[in-house]
Write a protein that holds these residues in place. Structure first.
Motif, short mmCIF file in Angstrom:
data_model
loop_
_atom_site.label_atom_id
_atom_site.label_comp_id
_atom_site.label_asym_id
_atom_site.label_seq_id
_atom_site.Cartn_x
_atom_site.Cartn_y
_atom_site.Cartn_z
N MET A 120 12.19 -4.93 2.03
CA MET A 120 11.07 -4.70 2.95
C MET A 120 9.93 -3.94 2.28
SD MET A 120 13.36 -3.86 6.36
CE MET A 120 11.97 -3.65 7.48
N VAL A 121 10.26 -2.96 1.44
CA VAL A 121 9.22 -2.16 0.79
C VAL A 121 8.49 -2.98 -0.28
CG1 VAL A 121 8.80 -0.08 -0.62
CG2 VAL A 121 10.34 0.02 1.33
N LEU A 122 9.09 -4.07 -0.73
CA LEU A 122 8.37 -4.97 -1.64
C LEU A 122 7.01 -5.36 -1.07
CD1 LEU A 122 11.01 -7.52 -3.03
CD2 LEU A 122 9.44 -6.11 -4.38
N LEU A 123 6.93 -5.48 0.25
CA LEU A 123 5.69 -5.89 0.90
C LEU A 123 4.60 -4.83 0.76
CD1 LEU A 123 7.24 -7.30 4.22
CD2 LEU A 123 6.59 -8.58 2.17
N PHE A 124 5.01 -3.57 0.55
CA PHE A 124 4.03 -2.48 0.48
C PHE A 124 3.54 -2.20 -0.94
CE2 PHE A 124 6.51 -1.72 4.31
CZ PHE A 124 5.53 -1.41 5.25
N VAL A 125 4.11 -2.89 -1.93
CA VAL A 125 3.73 -2.61 -3.32
C VAL A 125 2.23 -2.74 -3.55
CG1 VAL A 125 3.92 -3.49 -5.69
CG2 VAL A 125 5.99 -3.04 -4.34
N PRO A 126 1.55 -3.79 -3.03
CA PRO A 126 0.09 -3.87 -3.26
C PRO A 126 -0.69 -2.74 -2.62
CG PRO A 126 0.99 -6.01 -2.59
CD PRO A 126 2.07 -4.99 -2.34
N LEU A 127 -0.07 -2.01 -1.69
CA LEU A 127 -0.78 -0.93 -0.98
C LEU A 127 -0.47 0.44 -1.56
CD1 LEU A 127 -0.14 -2.15 2.69
CD2 LEU A 127 -2.10 -2.67 1.22
N ILE A 128 0.19 0.48 -2.72
CA ILE A 128 0.66 1.77 -3.23
C ILE A 128 -0.49 2.72 -3.49
CG2 ILE A 128 0.64 1.06 -5.65
CD1 ILE A 128 3.16 3.37 -3.88
N GLY A 129 -1.66 2.18 -3.84
CA GLY A 129 -2.82 3.04 -4.06
C GLY A 129 -3.19 3.81 -2.80
N ARG A 130 -3.08 3.14 -1.66
CA ARG A 130 -3.39 3.81 -0.40
C ARG A 130 -2.30 4.80 -0.02
NH1 ARG A 130 -5.68 -1.22 3.35
NH2 ARG A 130 -7.33 -1.87 1.89
N LEU A 131 -1.06 4.50 -0.40
CA LEU A 131 0.03 5.43 -0.09
C LEU A 131 -0.16 6.75 -0.81
CD1 LEU A 131 3.24 3.19 -0.16
CD2 LEU A 131 2.15 4.24 1.82
N ARG A 132 -0.83 6.72 -1.97
CA ARG A 132 -1.08 7.96 -2.69
C ARG A 132 -1.91 8.93 -1.85
NH1 ARG A 132 -2.38 7.05 -9.10
NH2 ARG A 132 -0.54 5.83 -9.63
N GLY A 133 -2.76 8.36 -0.98
CA GLY A 133 -3.57 9.21 -0.13
C GLY A 133 -2.75 9.90 0.94
N VAL A 134 -1.59 9.34 1.26
CA VAL A 134 -0.70 9.92 2.28
C VAL A 134 0.36 10.79 1.60
CG1 VAL A 134 0.95 9.42 4.11
CG2 VAL A 134 -1.09 7.99 3.84
N LEU A 135 0.95 10.26 0.54
CA LEU A 135 2.00 10.99 -0.18
C LEU A 135 1.35 11.79 -1.30
CD1 LEU A 135 4.65 8.14 -0.26
CD2 LEU A 135 4.66 10.15 1.18
N THR A 136 0.64 12.83 -0.91
CA THR A 136 -0.09 13.68 -1.85
C THR A 136 0.86 14.58 -2.62
OG1 THR A 136 -0.32 15.40 -0.18
CG2 THR A 136 -2.03 13.70 -0.23
N PRO A 137 0.37 15.27 -3.66
CA PRO A 137 1.23 16.23 -4.37
C PRO A 137 1.83 17.29 -3.45
CG PRO A 137 -0.73 15.77 -5.67
CD PRO A 137 -0.92 15.07 -4.35
N THR A 138 1.14 17.64 -2.39
CA THR A 138 1.70 18.60 -1.43
C THR A 138 2.94 18.01 -0.76
OG1 THR A 138 -0.47 19.59 -1.00
CG2 THR A 138 1.24 19.95 0.64
#
Length: 464
Positions: A120-138
């Motif tokens: 299922m997460v395979l579908l999110f691979v193209p969006l990983i750049g946007r996930l960086r905005g949510v999964l910040t270093p904090t």
């Protein structure tokens, strides 16, 4: 193309077989301690038999090798084709234990969740750049700190002799744990750079040898183990696909993908092959397939190991075929049940000494990430960490806090890591507007409380 025409320092170079074999085995030694600790930890937490524990070690080595081959050599759109060693991720340890602890799920629930989440997460691979905005270093720093803090309790029990030991906390156990830690420190301080990378493994081997000389190692299961045995799928039965377990494992994989994107980007720079968006996507797909392979072959989700990336930088050997050779070594070792039985027979006190260092390093990595997140300059970031840590430690400090909630939520409520991650993500989204307003105010002359821009591309987070 002949080997003479290929730059021997390039990613696609194939060193002569003797040199390739030596360099490959070096990679195996570097990652071995981290690789075997996870199956031993999960087996101990679930009170599995010695035979099942040994099988988990074999399964982990086999899946490590298989996923490393996929990442290094590539299969179509999967695999970064870089010198990467894949190992089981610590992010998924506590969620896996929480899932497996449910009587109606067990390890089969973990494997079903890993397989489904990976696909299922395979579908999110193209969006990983946007996930960086949510999964910040904090967020990821809080997650790593929670992982380390959750695991340290297990390491303490091991160092004292293991839960249920008649002589729990005896000087004999504490002495072995202390000896293991002292060896690790001495090798780190006085050993060569390569030996320092293998300090935890050397400490475990030395402690194991001393324990065996003292008669504290039971080799009965080693003698009864077969000589050669292949790792087969579904050893513990067919996977169970539970929605809550799958959702929890999807969170684990998304965090892993963000970490892996930083690791792979850093490796690409080290070997002189900067990753394009397409290259990065292929590498992250291999992470997703690592979860699927782990679930099929009785293991757990996988990610790139930082200590092996450090070894690539240290030796200057960039060939991906060296790491592929290491993968073949791991697959061969997985077929030797006696070796896995020897690992499974390691005294808890020795393992506990090494684990205190290993899990402490995981916590310290989280602290380092939080330090880089600029907590001293943002009230919002500080609130995210404060509340997420408090929520994430609830299952560790109070096993009855969520007792009245539906049993279906157990994979979440029994995993402090997942609770902390989800809380941190939610707070990050909630407080983002306020944080942005603060930053705009600072840019127009207000008192400086802006969040410092942070990139995770060079952040070496996987120390185990």
């Amino acid at each position: 193309m002949s080997s003479e025409l290929i730059d021997q320092q390039s990613v696609d170079a194939v060193p002569p077989l003797p040199r390739l074999s030596a360099l490959a085995f070096q990679h195996v030694l570097t990652m071995y301690a981290g690789a075997i600790t996870v199956p031993l930890l999960i087996a101990s937490s679930l009170h599995l038999s010695a035979a099942d524990t040994a099988f988990l070690v074999s399964a982990d080595l086999f899946a490590c090798g298989l996923v490393t081959l996929i990442q290094c050599l590539g299969i179509g759109p999967v695999g970064a084709r870089l010198p990467v060693i894949m190992g089981v991720t610590f992010v998924g340890v506590m969620p896996a234990i929480a899932i497996a602890s449910q009587p109606d799920l067990g390890l089969r629930g973990v494997y079903g969740a890993a397989i489904a989440a990976g696909l299922m997460v395979l579908l999110f691979v193209p969006l990983i750049g946007r996930l960086r905005g949510v999964l910040t270093p904090t967020v990821t720093g809080t997650a790593m700190l929670l992982i380390g803090l959750s695991l340290i309790g297990v390491a303490i029990d091991w160092a004292a002799g293991g839960t249920g030991a008649a002589d729990y906390g005896s000087l004999r156990h504490l002495g072995l744990a202390a000896l293991t830690i002292a060896t690790i420190l001495l090798v780190t301080r006085f050993g060569s750079p390569f030996l320092s990378n293998c300090a935890i493994l050397i400490g475990m081997m030395f402690g194991y040898g001393v324990a065996a000389a003292m008669g504290d190692v039971n080799f009965a299961d080693v003698q009864s183990a077969s000589g050669i045995e292949l790792v087969t799928p579904f050893h513990f039965g067919m996977p169970i696909f539970d929605p809550a377990a799958i959702a929890s494992m999807m969170v684990v994989l998304m965090v892993t993908l963000v970490e892996s994107s930083g690791m792979l980007t850093m490796l690409g720079d080290i070997v002189g092959r900067p990753l394009t968006a397409r290259d990065l996507s292929r590498g992250l797909r291999a992470d997703c397939m690592g979860a699927v392979v782990g679930g099929l072959f009785n293991s757990f989700p996988y990610t790139s190991y930082a200590q092996n990336i450090a070894l690539v930088s240290l030796t200057g050997v960039r060939s991906r075929f060296v790491c592929a050779g290491a993968a073949l070594f791991m697959i061969a070792l997985a077929a030797l049940p006696k070796l896995s039985a020897i690992v499974a027979a390691m005294p808890p006190s020795v393992l506990g000494g090494a684990a205190l260092v290993l899990f402490g390093m995981v916590s310290a990595t989280g602290i380092r990430s939080l330090a880089a997140a600029g907590l001293d300059k943002s009230r919002e970031e500080l609130l995210i960490v404060a509340i997420s840590l408090s929520v994430g430690l609830i299952p560790t400090l109070s096993d009855k806090f969520f007792a009245q909630l539906p049993a279906a939520l157990s994979p979440f409520t029994h995993s402090g890591v997942l609770l902390g991650i989800v809380t941190a993500i939610a707070l990050n989204l909630l407080l983002r507007n306020g944080r942005d307003r603060t930053q705009i105010s600072n840019q127009t002359g207000g008192v400086s409380h802006a969040v410092l821009p942070v990139t995770i591309a060079g952040d070496d987070r996987r120390l185990a």
